[in-house]
Write a protein that holds these residues in place. Structure first.
Motif, short mmCIF file in Angstrom:
data_model
loop_
_atom_site.label_atom_id
_atom_site.label_comp_id
_atom_site.label_asym_id
_atom_site.label_seq_id
_atom_site.Cartn_x
_atom_site.Cartn_y
_atom_site.Cartn_z
N THR A 213 35.60 -34.04 12.29
CA THR A 213 35.69 -35.49 12.24
C THR A 213 35.62 -36.21 11.05
O THR A 213 35.20 -37.57 11.00
N ASP A 214 35.99 -35.64 9.85
CA ASP A 214 35.62 -36.18 8.65
C ASP A 214 36.70 -35.49 7.83
O ASP A 214 37.66 -34.48 8.22
N HIS A 255 37.57 -41.77 11.67
CA HIS A 255 36.36 -41.69 10.87
C HIS A 255 36.80 -40.88 9.37
O HIS A 255 36.58 -41.24 8.39
N ASP A 258 38.73 -43.75 7.42
CA ASP A 258 37.62 -44.57 6.73
C ASP A 258 36.93 -44.03 5.47
O ASP A 258 36.87 -44.86 4.50
#
Length: 316
Positions: A213-214, A255, A258
């Motif tokens: 998730t990154d 995420h 971001d």
């Protein structure tokens, strides 16, 4: 009739005419011309004209006798998808059909080699990058290319691949604030090269596949070190036009965006519109994401418009 005509043109013209023929029937003819005789090419073209695509696939599979010819197919498919990357997925379906004994992931990487070159893929594999990750990086590269292709002519573009290269994390030694030379004090990896390229550019697109998730570890290392070096030198990327792109299988999209956008905005860059998100796991699958492709095209056009607007403002 049109499909059969394209097949015959592919068989006759091959690579010479590939730029002007963006369809899988032309590719089929090109493949056939290298491994089967003229009479068989004519028979397959007739079958295609009748609309019997299943029969055509079986004929192609039967007419390519061994793995040696399958290797020839990989070369042709690689050249074709280099010219028409949006057709990579159907090209892979055709390739696996004519070499059904081959592993699909291995065949996918073989095609990627023909697109990007052995040197890059060998370097990735030497560093332990798996075939699956190479496919993920290729998908990100394809969605990024859609944006680059929609940046108008007259604006020079350059791609830098960070995946598989060494990029160490920031140690917060603060030497960049002491030296103030626009570089990280650690000069034994790829980060300073990327910093130089970003400083020289008027626009920047950062892209990453989603990992846990990154962004990837390499991208995070670049963000941390390039961001601190920028702060230490008065804002190296201020007022540049920028955008973010993400290739995702399922979760972690926002995420990851971001992380990329925070770097761009903290650096004082201008981001025109929504960032690029491409959804896909298998090779070329991201090019089937119609909404993602639409956003990628819009992102390229928005960047081009803003870059030209800034350029006119500088001259006025």
């Amino acid at each position: 009739m049109e499909m059969g005509r394209e097949f015959l043109l592919g068989a006759v013209l091959g690579e010479w005419g590939a730029d002007d023929h963006d369809n899988i029937f032309y590719l089929g003819g090109w493949i056939a011309s290298g491994v089967i005789v003229l009479g068989d090419v004519r028979d397959i073209a007739t079958t295609i004209s009748r609309g019997d695509l299943t029969g055509t696939g079986l004929n192609l599979a039967a007419l390519i006798p061994g793995y040696g010819d399958g290797a020839k197919v990989a070369v042709i498919v690689g050249k074709f998808v280099g010219k028409h990357p949006e057709l990579l997925k159907p090209a892979m379906v055709l390739m696996v059909g004519v070499a059904p004994h081959a592993d699909e992931v291995a065949e996918s990487v073989k095609v990627i080699r023909k697109v990007h070159g052995d040197e890059l893929i060998d370097a990735l594999k030497t560093k332990g990058v798996s075939d699956s990750k190479i496919i993920e990086l290729h998908n990100l590269d394809q969605i990024g290319k859609v944006s680059l292709r929609n940046i108008d002519e007259g604006i020079e573009t350059e791609e830098i691949y960070l995946g598989g290269r060494v990029a160490r994390g920031c140690t917060a030694c603060m030497k960049c604030f002491e030296k103030k030379d626009g570089h990280c004090v650690f000069d034994d990896d790829s980060v300073n090269e990327c910093i130089d390229r970003m400083v020289e550019a008027d626009g920047i697109i950062l892209g990453s596949p989603v990992y846990f998730t990154d962004v990837t570890a390499e991208m995070k290392a670049l963000i941390d070190r390039a961001g601190l070096v920028s702060m230490a030198n008065g804002g190296l990327y201020r007022r540049k036009v920028a955008q973010a792109a993400v290739a995702v299988r399922r979760s972690g999209t926002f995420h990851t965006l971001d992380t990329l956008l925070h770097f761009l905005l903290i650096g004082g860059m201008t981001v025109p519109g929504f960032p690029v998100v491409g959804v896909g796991k298998e090779i070329g699958e991201v090019l089937e994401d119609e909404e993602g492709l639409m956003r990628a095209k819009d992102a390229g056009k928005n960047m081009a418009w803003l870059l030209k607007t800034f350029e006119r403002a500088k001259k006025s």
